[in-house]
Design a protein around this motif. Structure first.
Motif, mmCIF file in Angstrom:
data_model
loop_
_atom_site.group_PDB
_atom_site.id
_atom_site.type_symbol
_atom_site.label_atom_id
_atom_site.label_comp_id
_atom_site.label_asym_id
_atom_site.label_seq_id
_atom_site.Cartn_x
_atom_site.Cartn_y
_atom_site.Cartn_z
ATOM 1 N N GLY A 22 0.817 -1.215 0.000
ATOM 2 C CA GLY A 22 0.000 0.000 0.000
ATOM 3 C C GLY A 22 0.846 1.257 0.000
ATOM 4 O O GLY A 22 0.559 2.225 -0.720
ATOM 5 N N SER A 23 1.918 1.241 0.786
ATOM 6 C CA SER A 23 2.796 2.419 0.859
ATOM 7 C C SER A 23 3.469 2.700 -0.476
ATOM 8 O O SER A 23 3.705 3.867 -0.829
ATOM 9 N N ALA A 24 3.803 1.637 -1.222
ATOM 10 C CA ALA A 24 4.414 1.826 -2.532
ATOM 11 C C ALA A 24 3.465 2.556 -3.484
ATOM 12 O O ALA A 24 3.901 3.324 -4.343
ATOM 13 N N ILE A 25 2.176 2.324 -3.306
ATOM 14 C CA ILE A 25 1.182 3.025 -4.121
ATOM 15 C C ILE A 25 1.138 4.506 -3.752
ATOM 16 O O ILE A 25 1.146 5.392 -4.614
ATOM 17 N N THR A 26 1.125 4.787 -2.458
ATOM 18 C CA THR A 26 1.072 6.181 -2.012
ATOM 19 C C THR A 26 2.332 6.949 -2.395
ATOM 20 O O THR A 26 2.278 8.158 -2.653
ATOM 21 N N THR A 27 3.477 6.264 -2.443
ATOM 22 C CA THR A 27 4.717 6.912 -2.849
ATOM 23 C C THR A 27 4.573 7.566 -4.224
ATOM 24 O O THR A 27 5.136 8.632 -4.497
ATOM 25 N N VAL A 28 3.789 6.932 -5.100
ATOM 26 C CA VAL A 28 3.531 7.485 -6.425
ATOM 27 C C VAL A 28 2.319 8.414 -6.406
ATOM 28 O O VAL A 28 2.324 9.496 -6.995
ATOM 29 N N ALA A 29 1.258 7.979 -5.708
ATOM 30 C CA ALA A 29 -0.016 8.701 -5.773
ATOM 31 C C ALA A 29 0.013 10.050 -5.061
ATOM 32 O O ALA A 29 -0.577 11.022 -5.542
ATOM 33 N N LEU A 30 0.696 10.154 -3.926
ATOM 34 C CA LEU A 30 0.676 11.400 -3.171
ATOM 35 C C LEU A 30 1.311 12.555 -3.949
ATOM 36 O O LEU A 30 0.721 13.644 -4.026
ATOM 37 N N PRO A 31 2.498 12.371 -4.560
ATOM 38 C CA PRO A 31 3.027 13.462 -5.392
ATOM 39 C C PRO A 31 2.109 13.788 -6.571
ATOM 40 O O PRO A 31 2.014 14.959 -6.973
ATOM 41 N N LEU A 32 1.444 12.771 -7.121
ATOM 42 C CA LEU A 32 0.531 13.031 -8.231
ATOM 43 C C LEU A 32 -0.681 13.843 -7.773
ATOM 44 O O LEU A 32 -1.214 14.648 -8.531
ATOM 45 N N VAL A 33 -1.141 13.622 -6.541
ATOM 46 C CA VAL A 33 -2.218 14.447 -5.998
ATOM 47 C C VAL A 33 -1.770 15.906 -5.985
ATOM 48 O O VAL A 33 -2.525 16.808 -6.375
ATOM 49 N N ALA A 34 -0.532 16.126 -5.525
ATOM 50 C CA ALA A 34 -0.024 17.496 -5.443
ATOM 51 C C ALA A 34 0.105 18.123 -6.829
ATOM 52 O O ALA A 34 -0.283 19.280 -7.038
ATOM 53 N N VAL A 35 0.637 17.361 -7.795
ATOM 54 C CA VAL A 35 0.904 17.917 -9.127
ATOM 55 C C VAL A 35 -0.373 18.066 -9.943
ATOM 56 O O VAL A 35 -0.652 19.131 -10.505
ATOM 57 N N ALA A 149 7.163 -4.963 -3.036
ATOM 58 C CA ALA A 149 6.331 -3.754 -3.063
ATOM 59 C C ALA A 149 6.949 -2.680 -3.950
ATOM 60 O O ALA A 149 6.261 -2.014 -4.726
ATOM 61 N N SER A 150 8.269 -2.504 -3.850
ATOM 62 C CA SER A 150 8.934 -1.472 -4.636
ATOM 63 C C SER A 150 8.913 -1.782 -6.125
ATOM 64 O O SER A 150 8.900 -0.881 -6.957
ATOM 65 N N THR A 151 8.921 -3.080 -6.459
ATOM 66 C CA THR A 151 8.933 -3.475 -7.864
ATOM 67 C C THR A 151 7.549 -3.361 -8.495
ATOM 68 O O THR A 151 7.375 -2.795 -9.580
ATOM 69 N N ALA A 152 6.545 -3.906 -7.806
ATOM 70 C CA ALA A 152 5.196 -3.930 -8.378
ATOM 71 C C ALA A 152 4.402 -2.661 -8.071
ATOM 72 O O ALA A 152 3.513 -2.283 -8.838
ATOM 73 N N GLY A 153 4.724 -2.010 -6.956
ATOM 74 C CA GLY A 153 3.931 -0.881 -6.489
ATOM 75 C C GLY A 153 3.751 0.250 -7.485
ATOM 76 O O GLY A 153 2.623 0.685 -7.741
#
Length: 404
Positions: A22-35, A149-153
Protein backbone atom coordinates in the motif's frame (compact mmCIF):
# COMPACT_ATOMS: atom_id res chain seq x y z
CA UNK A 1 13.12 -19.07 2.77
CA UNK A 2 9.41 -19.87 2.78
CA UNK A 3 9.54 -22.25 5.69
CA UNK A 4 10.85 -19.57 8.03
CA UNK A 5 7.67 -17.52 7.46
CA UNK A 6 5.77 -19.30 10.17
CA UNK A 7 4.40 -18.92 13.67
CA UNK A 8 4.24 -15.41 15.07
CA UNK A 9 6.70 -14.14 12.47
CA UNK A 10 4.23 -15.09 9.73
CA UNK A 11 1.69 -12.64 11.18
CA UNK A 12 4.25 -9.84 11.25
CA UNK A 13 5.43 -10.73 7.74
CA UNK A 14 1.94 -10.74 6.23
CA UNK A 15 1.03 -7.44 7.86
CA UNK A 16 4.24 -5.77 6.70
CA UNK A 17 3.87 -7.15 3.16
CA UNK A 18 0.37 -5.73 2.80
CA UNK A 19 1.24 -2.34 4.30
CA UNK A 20 4.46 -2.07 2.24
CA UNK A 21 2.47 -2.74 -0.91
CA UNK A 22 0.00 0.00 0.00
CA UNK A 23 2.80 2.42 0.86
CA UNK A 24 4.41 1.83 -2.53
CA UNK A 25 1.18 3.02 -4.12
CA UNK A 26 1.07 6.18 -2.01
CA UNK A 27 4.72 6.91 -2.85
CA UNK A 28 3.53 7.49 -6.43
CA UNK A 29 -0.02 8.70 -5.77
CA UNK A 30 0.68 11.40 -3.17
CA UNK A 31 3.03 13.46 -5.39
CA UNK A 32 0.53 13.03 -8.23
CA UNK A 33 -2.22 14.45 -6.00
CA UNK A 34 -0.02 17.50 -5.44
CA UNK A 35 0.90 17.92 -9.13
CA UNK A 36 -2.31 16.96 -10.93
CA UNK A 37 -5.06 17.77 -8.44
CA UNK A 38 -3.56 20.76 -6.63
CA UNK A 39 -1.26 22.09 -9.39
CA UNK A 40 1.63 22.31 -6.93
CA UNK A 41 4.69 24.39 -7.80
CA UNK A 42 8.27 23.09 -7.83
CA UNK A 43 8.86 24.71 -4.44
CA UNK A 44 5.79 23.02 -2.99
CA UNK A 45 6.86 19.65 -4.42
CA UNK A 46 10.28 20.08 -2.89
CA UNK A 47 8.72 20.89 0.47
CA UNK A 48 6.48 17.82 0.26
CA UNK A 49 9.48 15.58 -0.49
CA UNK A 50 11.52 17.10 2.34
CA UNK A 51 8.69 16.71 4.83
CA UNK A 52 8.48 13.02 4.00
CA UNK A 53 12.11 12.52 5.06
CA UNK A 54 12.21 15.04 7.93
CA UNK A 55 10.65 12.81 10.64
CA UNK A 56 13.47 10.28 10.31
CA UNK A 57 16.04 12.99 10.92
CA UNK A 58 14.20 14.98 13.59
CA UNK A 59 12.60 12.15 15.59
CA UNK A 60 14.87 9.21 14.72
CA UNK A 61 16.81 8.96 17.99
CA UNK A 62 13.74 9.72 20.10
CA UNK A 63 11.74 7.03 18.28
CA UNK A 64 14.28 4.45 19.41
CA UNK A 65 13.81 5.45 23.05
CA UNK A 66 10.03 5.17 22.71
CA UNK A 67 10.13 1.80 20.97
CA UNK A 68 12.42 0.33 23.63
CA UNK A 69 9.95 1.37 26.35
CA UNK A 70 6.62 0.52 24.72
CA UNK A 71 4.96 -2.73 23.69
CA UNK A 72 6.11 -3.43 20.14
CA UNK A 73 2.78 -5.02 19.25
CA UNK A 74 0.89 -1.92 20.37
CA UNK A 75 3.25 0.34 18.44
CA UNK A 76 2.50 -1.65 15.28
CA UNK A 77 -1.26 -1.57 15.84
CA UNK A 78 -1.56 2.12 16.67
CA UNK A 79 0.77 3.26 13.91
CA UNK A 80 -1.29 1.25 11.41
CA UNK A 81 -4.53 2.79 12.64
CA UNK A 82 -3.02 6.26 12.65
CA UNK A 83 -1.88 5.95 9.05
CA UNK A 84 -5.31 4.58 8.10
CA UNK A 85 -6.94 7.77 9.39
CA UNK A 86 -4.34 10.15 7.95
CA UNK A 87 -4.26 8.68 4.46
CA UNK A 88 -8.00 8.12 4.43
CA UNK A 89 -8.45 11.84 5.03
CA UNK A 90 -6.97 12.66 1.59
CA UNK A 91 -9.65 11.05 -0.60
CA UNK A 92 -12.35 12.04 1.93
CA UNK A 93 -11.49 15.74 1.77
CA UNK A 94 -10.85 15.52 -1.99
CA UNK A 95 -14.40 14.19 -2.45
CA UNK A 96 -15.67 17.34 -0.71
CA UNK A 97 -13.56 19.53 -3.00
CA UNK A 98 -11.61 21.02 -0.08
CA UNK A 99 -8.18 19.40 -0.45
CA UNK A 100 -5.23 21.78 0.03
CA UNK A 101 -1.46 21.36 -0.20
CA UNK A 102 -1.19 22.15 3.53
CA UNK A 103 -3.12 18.97 4.30
CA UNK A 104 -0.66 16.94 2.24
CA UNK A 105 2.17 18.51 4.24
CA UNK A 106 0.54 17.42 7.51
CA UNK A 107 -0.16 13.93 6.17
CA UNK A 108 3.44 13.59 4.93
CA UNK A 109 4.93 14.57 8.29
CA UNK A 110 2.61 12.56 10.53
CA UNK A 111 2.65 9.42 8.40
CA UNK A 112 6.44 9.77 8.31
CA UNK A 113 6.57 9.76 12.13
CA UNK A 114 4.25 6.75 12.34
CA UNK A 115 6.19 4.87 9.66
CA UNK A 116 9.42 5.58 11.53
CA UNK A 117 7.95 4.08 14.69
CA UNK A 118 6.44 1.12 12.85
CA UNK A 119 9.61 0.24 10.93
CA UNK A 120 11.73 0.52 14.06
CA UNK A 121 9.30 -1.67 16.03
CA UNK A 122 9.03 -4.35 13.33
CA UNK A 123 12.81 -4.67 12.96
CA UNK A 124 13.20 -4.73 16.73
CA UNK A 125 10.58 -7.48 17.07
CA UNK A 126 12.02 -9.91 14.51
CA UNK A 127 14.81 -11.36 16.74
CA UNK A 128 12.22 -12.23 19.40
CA UNK A 129 9.96 -14.08 16.95
CA UNK A 130 12.46 -16.46 15.35
CA UNK A 131 15.31 -18.65 16.66
CA UNK A 132 18.74 -17.11 16.34
CA UNK A 133 19.73 -19.57 13.61
CA UNK A 134 16.76 -18.40 11.52
CA UNK A 135 17.41 -14.68 11.95
CA UNK A 136 19.12 -14.26 8.59
CA UNK A 137 16.31 -16.05 6.75
CA UNK A 138 13.73 -13.94 8.56
CA UNK A 139 15.50 -10.76 7.47
CA UNK A 140 15.61 -12.07 3.90
CA UNK A 141 11.85 -12.62 4.06
CA UNK A 142 11.31 -9.13 5.53
CA UNK A 143 13.45 -7.54 2.82
CA UNK A 144 11.51 -9.51 0.21
CA UNK A 145 8.39 -7.58 1.28
CA UNK A 146 10.07 -4.27 0.53
CA UNK A 147 11.50 -5.45 -2.80
CA UNK A 148 8.21 -6.92 -4.01
CA UNK A 149 6.33 -3.75 -3.06
CA UNK A 150 8.93 -1.47 -4.64
CA UNK A 151 8.93 -3.48 -7.86
CA UNK A 152 5.20 -3.93 -8.38
CA UNK A 153 3.93 -0.88 -6.49
CA UNK A 154 4.66 1.89 -9.03
CA UNK A 155 3.00 -0.05 -11.88
CA UNK A 156 -0.07 -0.80 -9.77
CA UNK A 157 -0.14 2.81 -8.60
CA UNK A 158 -0.09 4.09 -12.16
CA UNK A 159 -3.02 1.85 -13.07
CA UNK A 160 -5.02 2.89 -10.00
CA UNK A 161 -4.36 6.59 -10.57
CA UNK A 162 -5.54 6.19 -14.14
CA UNK A 163 -8.63 4.28 -13.02
CA UNK A 164 -9.61 6.14 -9.85
CA UNK A 165 -7.63 9.44 -9.92
CA UNK A 166 -4.69 10.11 -7.61
CA UNK A 167 -6.57 11.01 -4.40
CA UNK A 168 -8.77 7.93 -4.53
CA UNK A 169 -5.88 5.57 -5.35
CA UNK A 170 -4.63 6.34 -1.81
CA UNK A 171 -7.70 4.50 -0.48
CA UNK A 172 -5.91 1.25 -1.33
CA UNK A 173 -2.99 2.20 0.94
CA UNK A 174 -5.34 3.26 3.73
CA UNK A 175 -7.17 -0.08 3.46
CA UNK A 176 -3.87 -1.98 3.62
CA UNK A 177 -3.34 -0.70 7.15
CA UNK A 178 -6.55 -2.40 8.27
CA UNK A 179 -5.07 -5.76 7.26
CA UNK A 180 -1.73 -4.89 8.84
CA UNK A 181 -3.37 -3.79 12.11
CA UNK A 182 -5.33 -7.05 12.33
CA UNK A 183 -2.18 -9.09 11.67
CA UNK A 184 -0.31 -7.12 14.36
CA UNK A 185 -3.19 -7.57 16.81
CA UNK A 186 -2.96 -11.36 16.41
CA UNK A 187 0.77 -11.46 17.26
CA UNK A 188 1.57 -12.94 20.65
CA UNK A 189 4.42 -10.68 21.66
CA UNK A 190 7.20 -12.45 23.60
CA UNK A 191 8.35 -11.02 26.92
CA UNK A 192 11.08 -8.41 26.56
CA UNK A 193 14.07 -7.53 28.70
CA UNK A 194 13.20 -4.75 31.17
CA UNK A 195 13.63 -1.27 29.72
CA UNK A 196 16.40 0.82 31.28
CA UNK A 197 15.44 3.17 34.09
CA UNK A 198 14.34 6.61 32.86
CA UNK A 199 17.29 8.21 34.58
CA UNK A 200 19.63 6.03 32.47
CA UNK A 201 17.97 6.73 29.12
CA UNK A 202 20.09 8.80 26.74
CA UNK A 203 19.30 9.69 23.14
CA UNK A 204 22.89 8.77 22.34
CA UNK A 205 22.60 5.19 23.68
CA UNK A 206 22.06 3.68 20.23
CA UNK A 207 24.95 5.67 18.77
CA UNK A 208 27.23 4.53 21.60
CA UNK A 209 26.40 0.90 20.84
CA UNK A 210 26.98 1.35 17.11
CA UNK A 211 30.32 3.12 17.44
CA UNK A 212 31.47 1.13 20.47
CA UNK A 213 31.28 -2.21 18.70
CA UNK A 214 34.18 -3.48 16.58
CA UNK A 215 31.81 -4.89 13.95
CA UNK A 216 28.97 -2.37 13.98
CA UNK A 217 31.27 0.68 13.90
CA UNK A 218 32.77 -0.04 10.45
CA UNK A 219 29.39 -1.34 9.29
CA UNK A 220 27.51 1.88 10.09
CA UNK A 221 30.38 4.02 8.76
CA UNK A 222 30.40 2.05 5.51
CA UNK A 223 26.61 2.14 5.15
CA UNK A 224 26.39 5.88 5.83
CA UNK A 225 29.08 6.82 3.31
CA UNK A 226 27.68 4.46 0.67
CA UNK A 227 24.09 5.64 1.18
CA UNK A 228 25.15 9.28 0.82
CA UNK A 229 26.99 8.51 -2.42
CA UNK A 230 24.12 6.37 -3.72
CA UNK A 231 21.70 9.21 -3.04
CA UNK A 232 23.86 11.54 -5.12
CA UNK A 233 23.55 9.10 -8.00
CA UNK A 234 19.88 8.16 -7.65
CA UNK A 235 18.15 11.41 -8.74
CA UNK A 236 20.43 11.73 -11.78
CA UNK A 237 19.86 8.34 -13.39
CA UNK A 238 16.61 9.19 -15.17
CA UNK A 239 17.95 12.61 -16.16
CA UNK A 240 21.11 11.03 -17.54
CA UNK A 241 19.25 8.36 -19.52
CA UNK A 242 16.78 10.82 -21.06
CA UNK A 243 18.93 13.91 -21.66
CA UNK A 244 22.44 12.56 -22.10
CA UNK A 245 21.80 9.18 -23.72
CA UNK A 246 18.47 10.11 -25.36
CA UNK A 247 16.76 6.91 -24.23
CA UNK A 248 12.99 6.54 -24.28
CA UNK A 249 10.77 6.60 -21.17
CA UNK A 250 10.00 2.94 -21.86
CA UNK A 251 13.70 2.12 -21.49
CA UNK A 252 13.72 3.89 -18.13
CA UNK A 253 10.85 1.65 -17.11
CA UNK A 254 12.73 -1.44 -18.28
CA UNK A 255 15.85 -0.59 -16.29
CA UNK A 256 13.81 0.11 -13.16
CA UNK A 257 12.02 -3.21 -13.56
CA UNK A 258 15.35 -4.96 -14.09
CA UNK A 259 16.60 -3.54 -10.82
CA UNK A 260 13.45 -4.61 -8.98
CA UNK A 261 13.47 -8.17 -10.29
CA UNK A 262 17.16 -8.54 -9.44
CA UNK A 263 16.51 -7.24 -5.91
CA UNK A 264 13.73 -9.80 -5.41
CA UNK A 265 15.96 -12.62 -6.63
CA UNK A 266 18.74 -11.33 -4.41
CA UNK A 267 16.64 -11.82 -1.28
CA UNK A 268 16.47 -15.55 -2.04
CA UNK A 269 20.21 -15.73 -2.68
CA UNK A 270 21.30 -13.65 0.34
CA UNK A 271 21.11 -16.32 3.06
CA UNK A 272 22.86 -19.10 1.09
CA UNK A 273 25.52 -16.61 0.01
CA UNK A 274 26.12 -15.51 3.61
CA UNK A 275 26.46 -19.15 4.65
CA UNK A 276 28.91 -19.84 1.82
CA UNK A 277 31.32 -16.88 2.05
CA UNK A 278 30.64 -15.59 5.56
CA UNK A 279 28.39 -12.75 6.66
CA UNK A 280 31.12 -10.09 6.49
CA UNK A 281 32.23 -10.96 2.98
CA UNK A 282 28.61 -11.24 1.87
CA UNK A 283 28.09 -7.63 2.93
CA UNK A 284 31.28 -6.56 1.13
CA UNK A 285 30.36 -8.37 -2.09
CA UNK A 286 26.86 -6.89 -2.10
CA UNK A 287 28.09 -3.36 -1.46
CA UNK A 288 30.71 -3.76 -4.21
CA UNK A 289 28.15 -4.98 -6.76
CA UNK A 290 25.82 -2.09 -5.95
CA UNK A 291 28.65 0.41 -6.46
CA UNK A 292 29.19 -0.69 -10.08
CA UNK A 293 25.97 0.93 -11.30
CA UNK A 294 27.62 4.26 -12.05
CA UNK A 295 30.39 2.63 -14.10
CA UNK A 296 27.80 0.74 -16.15
CA UNK A 297 25.83 3.92 -16.76
CA UNK A 298 28.97 5.79 -17.78
CA UNK A 299 29.61 3.36 -20.67
CA UNK A 300 26.30 4.36 -22.29
CA UNK A 301 25.86 0.81 -23.65
CA UNK A 302 22.42 -0.74 -23.24
CA UNK A 303 23.63 -4.22 -22.15
CA UNK A 304 25.98 -2.66 -19.61
CA UNK A 305 23.29 -0.33 -18.26
CA UNK A 306 20.92 -3.25 -17.71
CA UNK A 307 23.73 -5.37 -16.25
CA UNK A 308 24.47 -2.51 -13.87
CA UNK A 309 20.86 -2.57 -12.71
CA UNK A 310 21.12 -6.32 -12.14
CA UNK A 311 24.24 -5.74 -10.02
CA UNK A 312 22.53 -2.93 -8.12
CA UNK A 313 19.43 -5.01 -7.33
CA UNK A 314 21.38 -8.10 -6.32
CA UNK A 315 23.85 -6.03 -4.35
CA UNK A 316 21.16 -4.23 -2.38
CA UNK A 317 19.80 -7.54 -1.09
CA UNK A 318 23.20 -9.15 -0.58
CA UNK A 319 24.39 -6.30 1.66
CA UNK A 320 20.99 -5.50 3.19
CA UNK A 321 20.35 -8.89 4.78
CA UNK A 322 23.74 -9.31 6.53
CA UNK A 323 23.91 -5.71 7.78
CA UNK A 324 20.44 -5.92 9.33
CA UNK A 325 21.15 -9.36 10.83
CA UNK A 326 24.47 -8.27 12.32
CA UNK A 327 22.86 -5.21 13.86
CA UNK A 328 20.10 -7.27 15.48
CA UNK A 329 22.51 -9.94 16.73
CA UNK A 330 25.20 -7.62 18.11
CA UNK A 331 23.03 -5.01 19.84
CA UNK A 332 21.86 -5.48 23.45
CA UNK A 333 18.23 -6.63 23.41
CA UNK A 334 16.98 -3.80 25.64
CA UNK A 335 18.59 -1.19 23.36
CA UNK A 336 17.76 -2.73 19.98
CA UNK A 337 15.09 -0.13 19.25
CA UNK A 338 17.52 2.72 19.85
CA UNK A 339 20.25 1.01 17.82
CA UNK A 340 17.82 0.49 14.92
CA UNK A 341 16.57 4.07 15.07
CA UNK A 342 20.10 5.47 15.31
CA UNK A 343 21.12 3.42 12.30
CA UNK A 344 18.17 4.70 10.28
CA UNK A 345 18.86 8.29 11.33
CA UNK A 346 22.47 8.15 10.14
CA UNK A 347 21.76 6.28 6.89
CA UNK A 348 18.68 8.30 5.94
CA UNK A 349 20.49 11.46 7.01
CA UNK A 350 23.28 10.50 4.60
CA UNK A 351 20.72 9.97 1.86
CA UNK A 352 19.18 13.38 2.52
CA UNK A 353 22.58 15.09 2.28
CA UNK A 354 23.46 13.19 -0.89
CA UNK A 355 20.16 13.85 -2.63
CA UNK A 356 20.27 17.50 -1.62
CA UNK A 357 23.72 18.00 -3.11
CA UNK A 358 23.14 15.91 -6.22
CA UNK A 359 21.69 18.67 -8.38
CA UNK A 360 24.30 21.20 -7.32
CA UNK A 361 27.14 18.82 -8.20
CA UNK A 362 25.61 17.91 -11.56
CA UNK A 363 25.20 21.59 -12.40
CA UNK A 364 28.74 22.43 -11.36
CA UNK A 365 30.70 19.56 -12.93
CA UNK A 366 28.23 17.75 -15.21
CA UNK A 367 26.11 14.62 -14.86
CA UNK A 368 28.72 12.07 -15.97
CA UNK A 369 31.47 13.28 -13.60
CA UNK A 370 28.91 13.35 -10.79
CA UNK A 371 27.94 9.74 -11.50
CA UNK A 372 31.61 8.74 -11.32
CA UNK A 373 32.10 10.75 -8.14
CA UNK A 374 29.12 8.97 -6.60
CA UNK A 375 30.59 5.62 -7.65
CA UNK A 376 33.87 6.56 -5.98
CA UNK A 377 31.95 7.42 -2.82
CA UNK A 378 30.16 4.06 -2.83
CA UNK A 379 33.48 2.27 -3.31
CA UNK A 380 34.89 4.28 -0.39
CA UNK A 381 32.10 2.82 1.74
CA UNK A 382 33.17 -0.67 0.64
CA UNK A 383 36.80 0.06 1.54
CA UNK A 384 35.84 1.20 5.04
CA UNK A 385 34.30 -2.22 5.65
CA UNK A 386 37.11 -4.07 3.86
CA UNK A 387 39.84 -2.63 6.07
CA UNK A 388 38.08 -3.69 9.27
CA UNK A 389 37.41 -6.89 11.22
CA UNK A 390 34.18 -7.21 9.24
CA UNK A 391 36.11 -8.74 6.33
CA UNK A 392 36.93 -11.89 8.30
CA UNK A 393 33.66 -12.10 10.23
CA UNK A 394 31.94 -15.33 9.13
CA UNK A 395 28.99 -15.89 11.49
CA UNK A 396 26.86 -14.17 14.11
CA UNK A 397 28.51 -13.41 17.46
CA UNK A 398 27.76 -15.89 20.22
CA UNK A 399 27.40 -13.04 22.68
CA UNK A 400 26.81 -9.29 22.40
CA UNK A 401 30.32 -7.81 21.99
CA UNK A 402 29.55 -4.23 22.96
CA UNK A 403 32.21 -2.02 24.47
CA UNK A 404 31.30 -0.45 27.76
Amino acid sequence: MAWVVRGEFRKLWIGQLVSASGSAITTVALPLVAVVTLQASAVQMGALSALTIAPHLVFGLLAGVWVDRWSLRRVLIWTDLGRLVLLGSVPAVAALGSLRIEQLYVVAVLTGVLTLLSDTASQTMIPSLVPREDLMRANSAALLNFNLASTAGPSVAGFLVQLLSAPFAIIVDAASYVVSAVASYLIREPARAPAPDRSEVRLSAGLRVLFGNRILAPLISSATVASMAGAIQGPLIVLYLIRELHRSPSFVGVQLTTFGVAAVLGTFAATPWCRRVGIGRAYLSGAFLASLTGVALFTGLTPMILLGQVFAGLGMSLFGVPQRTLRQAAAPTHLLGQVTASWRTLVIGGQAVGAGGSGFLATAIGIRPTLLLATAGMLAGVLIAFFSPLRTFRSLPAETPVAS
